[in-house]
Design a protein around this motif. Structure first.
Motif, PDB file in Angstrom:
ATOM      1  N   SER A 204     -15.863   5.637   9.868  1.00 28.69           N
ATOM      2  CA  SER A 204     -15.390   5.850   8.494  1.00 28.69           C
ATOM      3  C   SER A 204     -16.174   6.935   7.760  1.00 28.69           C
ATOM      4  O   SER A 204     -15.590   7.729   7.020  1.00 28.69           O
ATOM      5  CB  SER A 204     -15.403   4.541   7.698  1.00 28.69           C
ATOM      6  OG  SER A 204     -16.706   4.002   7.656  1.00 28.69           O
TER       7      SER A 204
ATOM      8  N   ARG B 118      -9.518   1.038   4.094  1.00 22.39           N
ATOM      9  CA  ARG B 118      -9.483   0.051   3.017  1.00 22.39           C
ATOM     10  C   ARG B 118     -10.325   0.558   1.842  1.00 22.39           C
ATOM     11  O   ARG B 118     -11.321   1.267   2.041  1.00 22.39           O
ATOM     12  CB  ARG B 118     -10.025  -1.285   3.505  1.00 22.39           C
ATOM     13  CG  ARG B 118      -9.126  -1.968   4.527  1.00 22.39           C
ATOM     14  CD  ARG B 118      -9.806  -3.166   5.189  1.00 22.39           C
ATOM     15  NE  ARG B 118     -10.541  -4.006   4.253  1.00 22.39           N
ATOM     16  CZ  ARG B 118     -10.071  -5.136   3.715  1.00 22.39           C
ATOM     17  NH1 ARG B 118      -8.876  -5.562   4.041  1.00 22.39           N
ATOM     18  NH2 ARG B 118     -10.811  -5.843   2.884  1.00 22.39           N
ATOM     19  N   LEU B 119      -9.927   0.183   0.630  1.00 18.96           N
ATOM     20  CA  LEU B 119     -10.656   0.605  -0.565  1.00 18.96           C
ATOM     21  C   LEU B 119     -12.128   0.215  -0.483  1.00 18.96           C
ATOM     22  O   LEU B 119     -13.005   1.023  -0.804  1.00 18.96           O
ATOM     23  CB  LEU B 119     -10.003  -0.008  -1.814  1.00 18.96           C
ATOM     24  CG  LEU B 119     -10.712   0.239  -3.147  1.00 18.96           C
ATOM     25  CD1 LEU B 119     -10.831   1.727  -3.440  1.00 18.96           C
ATOM     26  CD2 LEU B 119      -9.976  -0.479  -4.276  1.00 18.96           C
ATOM     27  N   GLU B 120     -12.403  -1.004  -0.035  1.00 17.95           N
ATOM     28  CA  GLU B 120     -13.784  -1.475   0.066  1.00 17.95           C
ATOM     29  C   GLU B 120     -14.592  -0.601   1.031  1.00 17.95           C
ATOM     30  O   GLU B 120     -15.776  -0.332   0.794  1.00 17.95           O
ATOM     31  CB  GLU B 120     -13.816  -2.937   0.541  1.00 17.95           C
ATOM     32  CG  GLU B 120     -13.173  -3.918  -0.406  1.00 17.95           C
ATOM     33  CD  GLU B 120     -11.647  -3.950  -0.320  1.00 17.95           C
ATOM     34  OE1 GLU B 120     -11.066  -3.350   0.626  1.00 17.95           O
ATOM     35  OE2 GLU B 120     -11.028  -4.548  -1.219  1.00 17.95           O
ATOM     36  N   THR B 121     -13.951  -0.165   2.095  1.00 18.09           N
ATOM     37  CA  THR B 121     -14.626   0.701   3.074  1.00 18.09           C
ATOM     38  C   THR B 121     -14.975   2.041   2.442  1.00 18.09           C
ATOM     39  O   THR B 121     -16.077   2.567   2.632  1.00 18.09           O
ATOM     40  CB  THR B 121     -13.735   0.922   4.314  1.00 18.09           C
ATOM     41  OG1 THR B 121     -13.420  -0.353   4.884  1.00 18.09           O
ATOM     42  CG2 THR B 121     -14.425   1.796   5.352  1.00 18.09           C
TER      43      THR B 121
ATOM     44  N   SER C  58      -8.674   6.149  -0.292  1.00 17.57           N
ATOM     45  CA  SER C  58      -8.362   5.150   0.733  1.00 17.57           C
ATOM     46  C   SER C  58      -6.976   5.396   1.313  1.00 17.57           C
ATOM     47  O   SER C  58      -6.762   5.249   2.512  1.00 17.57           O
ATOM     48  CB  SER C  58      -8.500   3.730   0.185  1.00 17.57           C
ATOM     49  OG  SER C  58      -7.447   3.398  -0.690  1.00 17.57           O
ATOM     50  N   SER C  59      -6.028   5.809   0.471  1.00 14.78           N
ATOM     51  CA  SER C  59      -4.680   6.133   0.961  1.00 14.78           C
ATOM     52  C   SER C  59      -4.691   7.387   1.819  1.00 14.78           C
ATOM     53  O   SER C  59      -4.039   7.439   2.864  1.00 14.78           O
ATOM     54  CB  SER C  59      -3.712   6.327  -0.212  1.00 14.78           C
ATOM     55  OG  SER C  59      -3.528   5.131  -0.921  1.00 14.78           O
TER      56      SER C  59
ATOM     57  N   THR D  51       0.843  -1.193   0.000  1.00 18.08           N
ATOM     58  CA  THR D  51       0.000   0.000   0.000  1.00 18.08           C
ATOM     59  C   THR D  51       0.880   1.245   0.000  1.00 18.08           C
ATOM     60  O   THR D  51       2.097   1.159   0.146  1.00 18.08           O
ATOM     61  CB  THR D  51      -0.929   0.025   1.233  1.00 18.08           C
ATOM     62  OG1 THR D  51      -0.119   0.094   2.414  1.00 18.08           O
ATOM     63  CG2 THR D  51      -1.816  -1.202   1.270  1.00 18.08           C
TER      64      THR D  51
ATOM     65  N   GLN E  56      -9.365   4.798  -4.790  1.00 16.87           N
ATOM     66  CA  GLN E  56      -8.103   4.232  -4.296  1.00 16.87           C
ATOM     67  C   GLN E  56      -7.262   5.303  -3.608  1.00 16.87           C
ATOM     68  O   GLN E  56      -6.706   5.091  -2.534  1.00 16.87           O
ATOM     69  CB  GLN E  56      -7.312   3.612  -5.452  1.00 16.87           C
ATOM     70  CG  GLN E  56      -5.993   2.975  -5.016  1.00 16.87           C
ATOM     71  CD  GLN E  56      -6.198   1.767  -4.128  1.00 16.87           C
ATOM     72  OE1 GLN E  56      -6.848   0.816  -4.511  1.00 16.87           O
ATOM     73  NE2 GLN E  56      -5.665   1.802  -2.917  1.00 16.87           N
TER      74      GLN E  56
END
Length: 198
Positions: free
Chosen positions: A133, A172-175, A166-167, A52, A163
């Motif tokens: 989140s 997480r990307l899914e979150t 998320s960084s 990551t 993406q």
């Protein structure tokens, strides 16, 4: 715009063209140049062992990046990577330092930019301390919108992919995908052609 194109050109600026994901400088390199974005966006990142990346900062047209390291005897602790195709003006570090030390008004301009950047950095640290989140992403969007001085509902296009979000948000990307969909359902964001508007 921190410094005009004319000022940077008078200091012998090179005009550099970058493609998306191209590295501008790498962690461990010595800082030898002042960089200012003429077109595009740049992220400061560090690659992690698990594959990551962490994003430490994002810079847009008219902003400089990595310049504080010209004033210290340290190597870069991160990479600078183009987030989209762009153009960067690059001035030799010695010429830039000589210029700002002889022109206090320009040094003050640089200090002001760094003060704004530090405010953004601390706001981001506060954002990352939020456990929920949705609240974390909402706070991130609010910070970005304020940074660009945009007002009004759904008037600011988030300039990042899921993406990249998320960084930035350390999620997480899914979150991020799930949270943005819920935010759209709750009328906190609008999605237009896959782009997020806040």
């Amino acid at each position: 715009m921190i410094f005009s194109e004319e000022i940077l050109s008078s200091l012998g600026a090179d005009v550099l063209y970058y493609k998306i994901n191209e590295t501008i400088f790498s962690e461990g390199q010595l800082p030898n140049y002042y960089y200012q974005i003429f077109k595009g966006a740049v992220k400061l990142t560090k690659d992690r062992e698990n594959g990551t990346e962490s994003i430490f900062g994002v810079f847009f047209k008219g902003q400089c990046f990595g310049e504080t390291f010209l004033f210290a005897d340290k190597t870069y602790p991160f990479n600078a990577v183009a987030m989209e195709d762009g153009v960067i003006l690059r001035v030799p570090g010695e010429k830039f330092i000589d210029f700002v030390t002889k022109k206090p008004e320009f040094l003050l301009r640089l200090y002001r930019f760094n003060a704004e950047r530090m405010y953004f950095r601390y706001a981001m640290l506060n954002c990352l301390s939020i456990n929920d989140s949705m609240l974390r992403i909402k706070e991130l969007f609010t910070i970005l919108k304020e940074l660009h001085s945009v007002k009004g509902a759904f008037s600011y296009q988030i300039p990042f992919t899921r993406q990249q979000l998320s960084s930035l948000a350390a999620l997480r990307l899914e979150t991020v995908i799930r949270t943005v969909k819920k935010m759209e359902k709750d009328n906190l964001v609008e999605i237009r052609n896959g782009k997020i508007f806040y």
